[in-house]
Structure formats: structure tokens, C-alpha cells
Design a protein around this motif. Structure first.
Motif, PDB file in Angstrom:
ATOM      1  N   VAL A  56      10.969   1.572 -14.821  1.00  0.00           N
ATOM      2  CA  VAL A  56      11.811   2.710 -15.227  1.00  0.00           C
ATOM      3  C   VAL A  56      11.421   3.239 -16.604  1.00  0.00           C
ATOM      4  CG1 VAL A  56      14.164   3.303 -15.936  1.00  0.00           C
ATOM      5  CG2 VAL A  56      13.770   2.121 -13.767  1.00  0.00           C
ATOM      6  N   GLY A  57      10.944   2.373 -17.456  1.00  0.00           N
ATOM      7  CA  GLY A  57      10.570   2.792 -18.797  1.00  0.00           C
ATOM      8  C   GLY A  57       9.514   3.881 -18.785  1.00  0.00           C
ATOM      9  N   GLY A  58       9.777   4.978 -19.465  1.00  0.00           N
ATOM     10  CA  GLY A  58       8.819   6.068 -19.558  1.00  0.00           C
ATOM     11  C   GLY A  58       8.814   7.009 -18.376  1.00  0.00           C
ATOM     12  N   ALA A  59       9.655   6.770 -17.381  1.00  0.00           N
ATOM     13  CA  ALA A  59       9.675   7.618 -16.190  1.00  0.00           C
ATOM     14  C   ALA A  59      10.558   8.848 -16.397  1.00  0.00           C
ATOM     15  CB  ALA A  59      10.173   6.824 -14.985  1.00  0.00           C
ATOM     16  N   ASP A  60      10.166   9.945 -15.772  1.00  0.00           N
ATOM     17  CA  ASP A  60      10.989  11.154 -15.759  1.00  0.00           C
ATOM     18  C   ASP A  60      11.988  11.107 -14.606  1.00  0.00           C
ATOM     19  OD1 ASP A  60       9.405  12.491 -17.864  1.00  0.00           O
ATOM     20  OD2 ASP A  60       7.850  12.559 -16.307  1.00  0.00           O
ATOM     21  N   PHE A  61      11.516  10.561 -13.477  1.00  0.00           N
ATOM     22  CA  PHE A  61      12.324  10.435 -12.270  1.00  0.00           C
ATOM     23  C   PHE A  61      12.370   8.969 -11.861  1.00  0.00           C
ATOM     24  CE2 PHE A  61      10.447  14.643 -12.186  1.00  0.00           C
ATOM     25  CZ  PHE A  61      11.453  15.476 -11.714  1.00  0.00           C
ATOM     26  N   VAL A  62      13.496   8.561 -11.298  1.00  0.00           N
ATOM     27  CA  VAL A  62      13.622   7.216 -10.743  1.00  0.00           C
ATOM     28  C   VAL A  62      14.141   7.349  -9.316  1.00  0.00           C
ATOM     29  CG1 VAL A  62      14.721   4.963 -10.905  1.00  0.00           C
ATOM     30  CG2 VAL A  62      14.069   6.194 -12.995  1.00  0.00           C
ATOM     31  N   VAL A  63      13.375   6.857  -8.363  1.00  0.00           N
ATOM     32  CA  VAL A  63      13.735   6.948  -6.950  1.00  0.00           C
ATOM     33  C   VAL A  63      14.290   5.606  -6.490  1.00  0.00           C
ATOM     34  CG1 VAL A  63      12.904   7.455  -4.620  1.00  0.00           C
ATOM     35  CG2 VAL A  63      11.897   8.633  -6.589  1.00  0.00           C
ATOM     36  N   LEU A  64      15.509   5.632  -5.958  1.00  0.00           N
ATOM     37  CA  LEU A  64      16.150   4.418  -5.462  1.00  0.00           C
ATOM     38  C   LEU A  64      15.807   4.260  -3.985  1.00  0.00           C
ATOM     39  CD1 LEU A  64      19.641   4.976  -7.119  1.00  0.00           C
ATOM     40  CD2 LEU A  64      17.724   3.617  -8.004  1.00  0.00           C
ATOM     41  N   ALA A  65      14.693   3.596  -3.727  1.00  0.00           N
ATOM     42  CA  ALA A  65      14.207   3.395  -2.358  1.00  0.00           C
ATOM     43  C   ALA A  65      14.442   1.949  -1.951  1.00  0.00           C
ATOM     44  CB  ALA A  65      12.728   3.751  -2.267  1.00  0.00           C
ATOM     45  N   ILE A  66      15.673   1.520  -2.116  1.00  0.00           N
ATOM     46  CA  ILE A  66      16.075   0.148  -1.813  1.00  0.00           C
ATOM     47  C   ILE A  66      17.271   0.190  -0.874  1.00  0.00           C
ATOM     48  CG2 ILE A  66      15.178  -0.880  -3.926  1.00  0.00           C
ATOM     49  CD1 ILE A  66      17.869  -0.514  -5.227  1.00  0.00           C
ATOM     50  N   PRO A  67      17.577  -0.905  -0.182  1.00  0.00           N
ATOM     51  CA  PRO A  67      18.727  -0.913   0.725  1.00  0.00           C
ATOM     52  C   PRO A  67      20.024  -0.561  -0.003  1.00  0.00           C
ATOM     53  CG  PRO A  67      17.330  -2.814   1.136  1.00  0.00           C
ATOM     54  CD  PRO A  67      16.828  -2.178  -0.126  1.00  0.00           C
ATOM     55  N   PHE A  68      20.918   0.140   0.681  1.00  0.00           N
ATOM     56  CA  PHE A  68      22.150   0.610   0.067  1.00  0.00           C
ATOM     57  C   PHE A  68      22.942  -0.493  -0.649  1.00  0.00           C
ATOM     58  CE2 PHE A  68      26.742   1.426   0.370  1.00  0.00           C
ATOM     59  CZ  PHE A  68      26.827   2.555  -0.436  1.00  0.00           C
ATOM     60  N   PRO A  69      23.101  -1.687  -0.060  1.00  0.00           N
ATOM     61  CA  PRO A  69      23.879  -2.718  -0.765  1.00  0.00           C
ATOM     62  C   PRO A  69      23.292  -3.127  -2.113  1.00  0.00           C
ATOM     63  CG  PRO A  69      23.680  -3.276   1.560  1.00  0.00           C
ATOM     64  CD  PRO A  69      22.732  -2.137   1.305  1.00  0.00           C
ATOM     65  N   GLU A  70      21.998  -2.860  -2.319  1.00  0.00           N
ATOM     66  CA  GLU A  70      21.357  -3.227  -3.580  1.00  0.00           C
ATOM     67  C   GLU A  70      21.427  -2.123  -4.632  1.00  0.00           C
ATOM     68  OE1 GLU A  70      17.376  -4.571  -2.990  1.00  0.00           O
ATOM     69  OE2 GLU A  70      17.883  -5.775  -1.228  1.00  0.00           O
ATOM     70  N   VAL A  71      21.830  -0.917  -4.204  1.00  0.00           N
ATOM     71  CA  VAL A  71      21.771   0.226  -5.110  1.00  0.00           C
ATOM     72  C   VAL A  71      22.730   0.090  -6.282  1.00  0.00           C
ATOM     73  CG1 VAL A  71      22.194   2.706  -5.328  1.00  0.00           C
ATOM     74  CG2 VAL A  71      20.890   1.837  -3.379  1.00  0.00           C
ATOM     75  N   ALA A  72      24.010  -0.105  -6.013  1.00  0.00           N
ATOM     76  CA  ALA A  72      24.989  -0.170  -7.104  1.00  0.00           C
ATOM     77  C   ALA A  72      24.687  -1.296  -8.095  1.00  0.00           C
ATOM     78  CB  ALA A  72      26.401  -0.302  -6.540  1.00  0.00           C
ATOM     79  N   PRO A  73      24.384  -2.518  -7.633  1.00  0.00           N
ATOM     80  CA  PRO A  73      24.053  -3.566  -8.604  1.00  0.00           C
ATOM     81  C   PRO A  73      22.818  -3.241  -9.431  1.00  0.00           C
ATOM     82  CG  PRO A  73      24.582  -4.529  -6.464  1.00  0.00           C
ATOM     83  CD  PRO A  73      24.470  -3.051  -6.257  1.00  0.00           C
ATOM     84  N   THR A  74      21.827  -2.640  -8.790  1.00  0.00           N
ATOM     85  CA  THR A  74      20.597  -2.291  -9.515  1.00  0.00           C
ATOM     86  C   THR A  74      20.862  -1.214 -10.552  1.00  0.00           C
ATOM     87  OG1 THR A  74      19.202  -2.861  -7.611  1.00  0.00           O
ATOM     88  CG2 THR A  74      18.250  -1.388  -9.268  1.00  0.00           C
ATOM     89  N   VAL A  75      21.597  -0.182 -10.157  1.00  0.00           N
ATOM     90  CA  VAL A  75      21.914   0.911 -11.081  1.00  0.00           C
ATOM     91  C   VAL A  75      22.781   0.413 -12.230  1.00  0.00           C
ATOM     92  CG1 VAL A  75      23.174   3.096 -11.301  1.00  0.00           C
ATOM     93  CG2 VAL A  75      21.624   2.729  -9.371  1.00  0.00           C
ATOM     94  N   THR A  76      23.732  -0.446 -11.929  1.00  0.00           N
ATOM     95  CA  THR A  76      24.583  -1.003 -12.982  1.00  0.00           C
ATOM     96  C   THR A  76      23.747  -1.768 -14.002  1.00  0.00           C
ATOM     97  OG1 THR A  76      26.483  -1.173 -11.488  1.00  0.00           O
ATOM     98  CG2 THR A  76      26.507  -2.554 -13.460  1.00  0.00           C
ATOM     99  N   ALA A  77      22.803  -2.561 -13.496  1.00  0.00           N
ATOM    100  CA  ALA A  77      21.957  -3.359 -14.389  1.00  0.00           C
ATOM    101  C   ALA A  77      21.031  -2.482 -15.235  1.00  0.00           C
ATOM    102  CB  ALA A  77      21.137  -4.353 -13.576  1.00  0.00           C
ATOM    103  N   LEU A  78      20.639  -1.342 -14.690  1.00  0.00           N
ATOM    104  CA  LEU A  78      19.684  -0.471 -15.379  1.00  0.00           C
ATOM    105  C   LEU A  78      20.344   0.751 -16.007  1.00  0.00           C
ATOM    106  CD1 LEU A  78      16.803  -0.445 -12.714  1.00  0.00           C
ATOM    107  CD2 LEU A  78      16.897  -1.786 -14.821  1.00  0.00           C
ATOM    108  N   ARG A  79      21.647   0.757 -16.068  1.00  0.00           N
ATOM    109  CA  ARG A  79      22.373   1.974 -16.474  1.00  0.00           C
ATOM    110  C   ARG A  79      21.848   2.571 -17.773  1.00  0.00           C
ATOM    111  NH1 ARG A  79      28.838   1.948 -17.120  1.00  0.00           N
ATOM    112  NH2 ARG A  79      28.701   1.636 -14.858  1.00  0.00           N
ATOM    113  N   SER A  80      21.683   1.762 -18.777  1.00  0.00           N
ATOM    114  CA  SER A  80      21.213   2.273 -20.066  1.00  0.00           C
ATOM    115  C   SER A  80      19.816   2.861 -19.956  1.00  0.00           C
ATOM    116  CB  SER A  80      21.232   1.157 -21.118  1.00  0.00           C
ATOM    117  OG  SER A  80      22.541   0.699 -21.355  1.00  0.00           O
ATOM    118  N   ALA A  81      18.948   2.185 -19.205  1.00  0.00           N
ATOM    119  CA  ALA A  81      17.565   2.648 -19.056  1.00  0.00           C
ATOM    120  C   ALA A  81      17.484   3.933 -18.238  1.00  0.00           C
ATOM    121  CB  ALA A  81      16.724   1.560 -18.399  1.00  0.00           C
TER     122      ALA A  81
END
Length: 216
Positions: A56-81
Motif C-alpha cells: 500500500v505504501g506509495g500507491a495511488d490506488f488500492v484494490v481490495l481483491a480479497i474475499p469479503f470476510p477479509e475486507v473489513a479486518p484488512t481495511v481496519t488494520a490498514l486504515r491509516s495507510a
């Protein structure tokens, strides 16, 4: 050229990453298993492969191409980034949401803490159609509350040679979520589950895109 971080190494990650790399973008892959992010396995050479946080570092776009159950935990963990980046949620909730009252992407917005920069897109596009030679490939349906972010995602779709349609605010992504399940049923019933089908809206100009179309 944009820097695009794709989280996940599944079929859509491979298709989108391959197409955007050919279009001249820099594609970074974020995964828990870097062994799945080799050029041999992906079908293209990523500019970077590492953990989701590093990708995610240095990216303009971030594509969440992961299973739906993993999305919220992943986004929460990376929220600041993820702050200040355009986040593209391509995940499909299927049976994880009761009654289809909210879009899966709305739960992503909850985890992100905002709908600014968040766009639901590519949800009902089979991976096999992303880089197909067919001139009438399925449309990319785009929904979001951030108009500038939707325009930017429409440009990324155009770089893949795909027509995009603005489906309105993020809440409307719930309609697209339902279309995915029906698409799977029809593809299995009539095409022996080739996963090469999709939705294309007829009767509008061929050059219509989310950057120009503004439905009520």
C-alpha cells in the motif's frame, strides 16, 4: 502512470494486474504469501510484491481483491495507510449479508471510517472478460460517494479497454452485489460455467463512461 496496489493473488488480481501493467501502470501486489506473487504465477511481473502494508505504501490506488470476510479486518488494520488513497472494493459478499439491505462496500466504508475515496467497481466482471479480445465486453459498474474518485476509477477501466457506468452513490452497490449471484446462476445454466459472460447495458452510446454519465 499510476501506482496501483492490489491486495490478493486470485484470478481478478491476475487479470487486473496484467491489464494495468500492459497499460503502463506500476502494479504492486500485497499478499500474506509472497510465493504466490511471482511473475510465473501471476502472469505478469509486478513492480513490487510483499505484505499488504508494504504494498500500500506509495500507491495511488488500492484494490481490495480479497474475499469479503477479509475486507473489513484488512481495511481496519490498514486504515491509516489507506488515508488519502483511492480504494477500489471489488469483493462480493454473496450470502454473507442478510436481506441485501446494505452494500458490501458500505461495510468497507465503516471499516475505513469514511466513504471518501472509496469506490465499488469490477464486482460483476469475471476475470476472463477483463482482457478478452471481444469488443463488447461487460460494462464495469461503478458506485461511490466521491465523484472525483469515481472518475479516476473510470479512467483505470478505460485503460483496460472497458466501458464503465456510474451507478450512483455507494449504497447502490447493493444492486450490483445482487447481480453477481444472478450472473453466476445464468452462466452455470446456459454456458456450462465458462465464467466468460457478464452484464452489458444496451441502448446507450458506446463511449459512455462513469466520467461522463451521471444518473439520478
Amino acid at each position: 502512470m499510476s501506482v496501483i496496489a492490489i491486495l490478493g493473488t486470485g484470478l481478478m488480481s491476475k487479470a487486473l494486474g496484467s491489464g494495468w501493467t500492459r497499460a503502463g501502470h506500476s502494479v504492486r501486489i500485497g499478499t500474506r504469501d509472497v510465493g504466490n506473487a511471482s511473475a510465473e504465477k501471476l502472469g505478469f511481473e509486478p513492480a513490487f510484491a510483499g505484505t499488504p502494508a508494504d504494498a500500500v505504501g506509495g500507491a495511488d490506488f488500492v484494490v481490495l481483491a480479497i474475499p469479503f470476510p477479509e475486507v473489513a479486518p484488512t481495511v481496519t488494520a490498514l486504515r491509516s495507510a489507506l488515508h488519502g488513497k483511492i480504494v477500489i472494493d471489488i469483493s462480493n459478499p454473496f450470502d454473507h449479508l442478510a436481506h441485501n439491505e446494505r452494500a458490501g462496500a458500505e461495510f468497507t466504508a465503516d471499516a475505513l471510517g469514511t466513504s471518501d475515496g472509496l469506490v465499488a467497481a469490477f464486482k460483476d466482471n469475471f476475470a476472463a472478460t477483463i482482457n478478452a479480445d471481444d469488443a463488447e465486453r461487460p460494462d464495469v459498474k461503478i458506485a461511490g460517494d466521491d465523484e472525483s474518485a469515481k472518475k479516476a476509477v473510470a479512467e483505470l477501466a478505460r485503460d483496460l479497454g472497458l466501458r464503465s457506468l456510474d451507478c450512483g452513490p455507494l449504497h447502490n452497490a447493493r444492486f450490483v452485489d445482487g447481480m453477481v449471484s444472478l450472473m453466476l446462476i445464468l452462466d452455470r445454466t446456459y454456458c456450462d460455467f465458462t465464467m466468460k459472460t457478464g452484464w452489458r447495458f444496451l441502448g446507450i452510446p458506446d463511449d459512455a463512461t462513469a466520467a461522463t454519465e451521471r444518473p439520478l
